[in-house]
Motif scaffolding. Sequence first.
Motif, PDB file in Angstrom:
ATOM      1  N   GLN A  75       6.420  28.856   8.756  1.00 56.30           N
ATOM      2  CA  GLN A  75       7.110  29.877   9.537  1.00 56.30           C
ATOM      3  C   GLN A  75       6.521  29.995  10.947  1.00 56.30           C
ATOM      4  O   GLN A  75       7.259  30.098  11.940  1.00 56.30           O
ATOM      5  CB  GLN A  75       7.029  31.228   8.820  1.00 56.30           C
ATOM      6  N   VAL A  76       5.192  29.964  11.043  1.00 59.64           N
ATOM      7  CA  VAL A  76       4.547  30.066  12.357  1.00 59.64           C
ATOM      8  C   VAL A  76       4.874  28.843  13.211  1.00 59.64           C
ATOM      9  O   VAL A  76       5.196  28.960  14.401  1.00 59.64           O
ATOM     10  CB  VAL A  76       3.027  30.224  12.184  1.00 59.64           C
ATOM     11  N   THR A  77       4.807  27.657  12.607  1.00 63.53           N
ATOM     12  CA  THR A  77       5.106  26.435  13.355  1.00 63.53           C
ATOM     13  C   THR A  77       6.567  26.397  13.774  1.00 63.53           C
ATOM     14  O   THR A  77       6.890  25.941  14.887  1.00 63.53           O
ATOM     15  CB  THR A  77       4.778  25.207  12.494  1.00 63.53           C
ATOM     16  N   LYS A  78       7.452  26.895  12.926  1.00 64.55           N
ATOM     17  CA  LYS A  78       8.875  26.935  13.275  1.00 64.55           C
ATOM     18  C   LYS A  78       9.117  27.872  14.442  1.00 64.55           C
ATOM     19  O   LYS A  78       9.932  27.567  15.332  1.00 64.55           O
ATOM     20  CB  LYS A  78       9.677  27.373  12.049  1.00 64.55           C
ATOM     21  N   GLU A  79       8.442  29.005  14.475  1.00 69.37           N
ATOM     22  CA  GLU A  79       8.588  29.930  15.595  1.00 69.37           C
ATOM     23  C   GLU A  79       8.047  29.321  16.882  1.00 69.37           C
ATOM     24  O   GLU A  79       8.611  29.522  17.958  1.00 69.37           O
ATOM     25  CB  GLU A  79       7.861  31.235  15.280  1.00 69.37           C
ATOM     26  N   GLU A  80       6.959  28.573  16.776  1.00 71.54           N
ATOM     27  CA  GLU A  80       6.433  27.900  17.960  1.00 71.54           C
ATOM     28  C   GLU A  80       7.429  26.882  18.499  1.00 71.54           C
ATOM     29  O   GLU A  80       7.598  26.729  19.714  1.00 71.54           O
ATOM     30  CB  GLU A  80       5.111  27.200  17.622  1.00 71.54           C
TER      31      GLU A  80
END
Length: 349
Positions: free
Chosen positions: A132-137
């Motif tokens: 989720q964090v990498t997708k938001e980045e």
Amino acid sequence: MAEFGAHLTGAVQNTRPTYFEVIAQEGLMIALRPAMQHTCKILAERNPEGLGWLFRFSDELYTFLDFLLQHHFLTTTAASFSENFYGLKRIVDKESGQNSNSLTLPWKQHILSMFYLVVLPYIKIKMDKLFQVTKEEDVDGFLTSTSDPLTKLKKMFLFVYPIVHMNWEGAVLAYQMAYLFRKSDYHSPFIQLSGVKLSNLTKADMLNLMVKKETEIPNTTSWTSKLLIYCRRFLALSAQGISQGLSVAVFFLQFLEWWYASENEQSRVALTSLPTPLPPSCIKDKSVKFGGDICPICEKPRTNDTALSTSGYVFCYPCIYAYIKKHQRCPVTRYPTLHQHLIKLYPPD
């Protein structure tokens, strides 16, 4: 132990659990983690400076408690906590030499069961959050560079992990369907990989559990042996208390949530009329500017204004995103904060 009453009168031993029993025991463990996180969040909001770590490390705290709980029940009842709650136990294949009425798993099956019950869910939770964090980045343009090896690795992770997750969930669904239509004795691939299968507790098993409790009396003169026995007894009583009080605790938490929700409904005011909370005393002494268009982190004019719904302060998006990723809290008020609490602002020109 009313949940075991149906098995005390059965004439057939080691009967195959129903589909609804195995699904219900899995649903029980799935519901415990959010309840634990919600409790940690409430405590952290009450005392952000002293108990904020509970929210940041809620996954690790839950995994530690889950490890103690599962180890106790696997050792004493040959079942996980939720399986024992629904009157089930784990048995291995006949060729392994284990007695079908035994409430002790072989060491190999015990280790494998602990891995698939405790370690693997923790890894999956962390991988889901990382995705989720990498997708938001990636959405916000942080992964535009293609020359950085770490950026390439993150892009590969974004491509591979959804495929792995789909195969994971597909395998679980396929096993459940096969178990439902009696095409397999395993309702989950992790049960099969553990080298066990589920069975209902029998009358002999219940009697064995009662005998175990009555015979666990320290009859040794060594103080170290007595201390070990009393520690095991304390852990057993703690686990039994959790098992018996689970249903009452869930109802009590739901009741409190409804009670406070009704009170908040009567005294609700618009969020825009609420005053901005003051920073804690440990922040007041620092030369940090909070007013105007200055970012409290970089202390420069803000770019890409982003507010935190947990505190109301406005920051530069890159500054606050990186800070929350590392600390999981507001840099000014220390309130527990996650990336979903970021709100981008688009002021009129």
